[in-house]
Design an enzyme around this catalytic site. Structure first.
Site, PDB file in Angstrom:
ATOM      1  N   GLU A  79      33.360 -16.555  24.219  1.00 27.90           N
ATOM      2  CA  GLU A  79      32.354 -16.194  25.227  1.00 27.90           C
ATOM      3  C   GLU A  79      32.191 -17.308  26.266  1.00 27.90           C
ATOM      4  O   GLU A  79      32.102 -17.047  27.470  1.00 27.90           O
ATOM      5  CB  GLU A  79      31.008 -15.911  24.550  1.00 27.90           C
ATOM      6  CG  GLU A  79      30.960 -14.619  23.751  1.00 27.90           C
ATOM      7  CD  GLU A  79      30.733 -13.400  24.619  1.00 27.90           C
ATOM      8  OE1 GLU A  79      30.758 -13.512  25.858  1.00 27.90           O
ATOM      9  OE2 GLU A  79      30.539 -12.303  24.045  1.00 27.90           O
ATOM     10  N   LYS A  91      24.565 -16.305  23.143  1.00 26.17           N
ATOM     11  CA  LYS A  91      23.204 -15.878  22.821  1.00 26.17           C
ATOM     12  C   LYS A  91      23.281 -14.934  21.629  1.00 26.17           C
ATOM     13  O   LYS A  91      23.918 -13.879  21.686  1.00 26.17           O
ATOM     14  CB  LYS A  91      22.556 -15.183  24.016  1.00 26.17           C
ATOM     15  CG  LYS A  91      21.116 -14.767  23.773  1.00 26.17           C
ATOM     16  CD  LYS A  91      20.510 -14.118  25.007  1.00 26.17           C
ATOM     17  CE  LYS A  91      19.080 -13.705  24.793  1.00 26.17           C
ATOM     18  NZ  LYS A  91      18.499 -13.045  25.984  1.00 26.17           N
ATOM     19  N   ARG A 145       9.002 -12.386  23.308  1.00 25.68           N
ATOM     20  CA  ARG A 145       8.815 -10.991  23.719  1.00 25.68           C
ATOM     21  C   ARG A 145       7.334 -10.674  23.884  1.00 25.68           C
ATOM     22  O   ARG A 145       6.956  -9.893  24.757  1.00 25.68           O
ATOM     23  CB  ARG A 145       9.496 -10.067  22.709  1.00 25.68           C
ATOM     24  CG  ARG A 145      11.020 -10.171  22.782  1.00 25.68           C
ATOM     25  CD  ARG A 145      11.732  -9.404  21.706  1.00 25.68           C
ATOM     26  NE  ARG A 145      13.180  -9.639  21.787  1.00 25.68           N
ATOM     27  CZ  ARG A 145      14.030  -9.431  20.789  1.00 25.68           C
ATOM     28  NH1 ARG A 145      13.597  -8.962  19.637  1.00 25.68           N
ATOM     29  NH2 ARG A 145      15.317  -9.688  20.941  1.00 25.68           N
ATOM     30  N   TYR A 192       9.410 -25.527  25.086  1.00 30.09           N
ATOM     31  CA  TYR A 192       7.990 -25.402  25.430  1.00 30.09           C
ATOM     32  C   TYR A 192       7.241 -26.714  25.181  1.00 30.09           C
ATOM     33  O   TYR A 192       6.112 -26.873  25.649  1.00 30.09           O
ATOM     34  CB  TYR A 192       7.360 -24.261  24.621  1.00 30.09           C
ATOM     35  CG  TYR A 192       8.070 -22.953  24.838  1.00 30.09           C
ATOM     36  CD1 TYR A 192       7.854 -22.201  25.989  1.00 30.09           C
ATOM     37  CD2 TYR A 192       9.002 -22.471  23.913  1.00 30.09           C
ATOM     38  CE1 TYR A 192       8.536 -21.012  26.210  1.00 30.09           C
ATOM     39  CE2 TYR A 192       9.683 -21.285  24.127  1.00 30.09           C
ATOM     40  CZ  TYR A 192       9.459 -20.559  25.271  1.00 30.09           C
ATOM     41  OH  TYR A 192      10.143 -19.390  25.491  1.00 30.09           O
ATOM     42  N   LYS A 217      19.283  -5.409  19.624  1.00 31.76           N
ATOM     43  CA  LYS A 217      20.194  -5.887  20.667  1.00 31.76           C
ATOM     44  C   LYS A 217      21.553  -6.317  20.108  1.00 31.76           C
ATOM     45  O   LYS A 217      22.285  -7.067  20.737  1.00 31.76           O
ATOM     46  CB  LYS A 217      19.535  -7.032  21.441  1.00 31.76           C
ATOM     47  CG  LYS A 217      18.206  -6.635  22.080  1.00 31.76           C
ATOM     48  CD  LYS A 217      17.666  -7.691  23.021  1.00 31.76           C
ATOM     49  CE  LYS A 217      16.383  -7.226  23.696  1.00 31.76           C
ATOM     50  NZ  LYS A 217      15.905  -8.166  24.753  1.00 31.76           N
ATOM     51  N   LYS A 251      21.839 -20.212  22.464  1.00 24.46           N
ATOM     52  CA  LYS A 251      20.490 -19.747  22.175  1.00 24.46           C
ATOM     53  C   LYS A 251      20.531 -18.814  20.962  1.00 24.46           C
ATOM     54  O   LYS A 251      21.377 -17.910  20.933  1.00 24.46           O
ATOM     55  CB  LYS A 251      19.934 -19.004  23.403  1.00 24.46           C
ATOM     56  CG  LYS A 251      18.497 -18.535  23.266  1.00 24.46           C
ATOM     57  CD  LYS A 251      18.057 -17.787  24.520  1.00 24.46           C
ATOM     58  CE  LYS A 251      16.602 -17.331  24.399  1.00 24.46           C
ATOM     59  NZ  LYS A 251      16.165 -16.529  25.550  1.00 24.46           N
ATOM     60  N   SER A 285      11.182 -19.617  21.243  1.00 25.57           N
ATOM     61  CA  SER A 285       9.780 -19.419  20.894  1.00 25.57           C
ATOM     62  C   SER A 285       9.530 -19.475  19.391  1.00 25.57           C
ATOM     63  O   SER A 285       8.542 -20.070  18.941  1.00 25.57           O
ATOM     64  CB  SER A 285       9.307 -18.075  21.452  1.00 25.57           C
ATOM     65  OG  SER A 285      10.095 -17.003  20.943  1.00 25.57           O
TER      66      SER A 285
END
Length: 331
Positions: free
Chosen positions: A240, A201, A211, A320, A224, A255, A281
């Protein structure tokens, strides 16, 4: 690559001449069973509240989320991913609502599994929807705490498993969280609960509309980058993924999606495990905005981008667009 006959004996266009022959030789196919539909849940009854930055996406009350699950089952979509819109009053710096067994996603999960037991439910494991600081982990003096966050994530995962979710999606990017969650699931009798790790990610600019949808935009303090991955790195993604698989992940996710197709392809080639991507998104919003302005054909862009994930080796896509695509694929 084997050599082919020279022109005119070889004419690649022969296999592109008509729709039926193009279908016959297609190397990759997109089906409704490749799709996971992310939906946002909120408090209330019979509520479908539009998300301004995600045209066509609503925050749904639990009863409406059940209807969405019924729609998904009818369209052949196998799984829903649920995310909560959390009111400010339910947020604090300890993110305690995350492991409240009566929180939104737990109630929605129970309602969906009671009404549509054949549909899968994937729940996000991260503190950001519940954290007054807007981060995926607990924060002290501006530092995101890794090991202290693992305790909270374990509690969160267990209440979600108890609510009946089929797949846990740890998206927090704390070190060691897959091993902690897997051990807790085994210890407490949830051996059949699968883990789809958000293994790679990235600290991306494309998360903004999400968000907004979960009510985290104003809460986030700083960024982040100390726990999500640097967009410059792909070897790190493989490390990872390897770590999460060693700790007990059943499936892995990359992602964002489209800007990281190279990572999807490397992960699938290296590990050969079920590999997913999240068409996030910002990716969705860009296509919708361009289509609304007449700059591209939104339907064709939707299908082409989703097929690109399959071509990169993904076994499925969180998008979506899921219900719209499923209706198109179903004719």
């Amino acid at each position: 690559m084997h050599p082919i006959a020279p022109f005119p004996h070889a004419r690649p266009r022969r296999l592109r001449r008509t729709p039926w022959i193009r279908d016959l030789v297609a190397e990759h196919r997109l089906t409704a069973s490749d799709l996971i539909w992310p939906i946002f849940v909120r408090e209330g009854t019979d509520v479908a509240e539009p998300v301004a930055s995600l045209p066509g996406v609503d925050r749904l009350s639990v009863d409406r989320a059940v209807r969405a699950a019924e729609e998904a089952a009818g369209l052949g979509i196998p799984c829903l991913a649920l995310f909560p819109y959390t009111e400010a009053k339910d947020k604090n710096r300890e993110a305690t609502e995350a492991w409240n067994p009566e929180n939104l996603v737990c109630r929605a999960t129970r309602a969906i599994k009671a009404a549509v037991p054949e549909i899968g439910v994937l729940l996000d494991v991260a503190l950001d929807p519940y954290n007054a600081d807007g981060h995926d982990g607990l924060v002290r003096d501006g530092v995101i705490l890794n090991d202290e966050t693992l305790v909270a994530l374990e509690r969160m995962a267990l209440v979600q498993a108890a609510a009946g979710c089929d797949i846990l999606g740890p998206s927090d990017m704390m070190d060691g969280r897959i091993g902690v969650i897997r051990a807790a699931l085994e210890r407490d009798g949830f051996q059949d609960t699968a883990i789809m790790s958000y293994a790679a990610k990235y600290a991306s600019c494309f998360y903004g509309p999400f968000r907004d949808a979960v009510g985290a935009t104003g809460a986030l303090k700083g960024d982040k980058k100390s726990y999500q991955m640097d967009p410059a790195n792909t070897d790190e993604a493989l490390r990872e993924v390897a770590a999460d698989l060693a700790e007990g992940a059943d499936m892995v996710m990359v992602k964002p999606g489209l800007p990281y197709l190279d990572v999807c392809a490397r992960v699938k080639a290296e590990f050969g495990v079920p590999t997913y991507a999240y068409q996030i998104s910002g990716e969705y919003a860009m296509i919708e905005a361009a289509a609304a302005n007449g700059w591209l054909d939104g339907e064709k862009a939707m299908l082409e981008t989703l097929l690109a994930f399959k071509r990169a080796g993904c076994d499925g896509i969180l998008t979506y667009f899921a219900p719209r695509v499923a209706r198109l694929l179903g004719g």
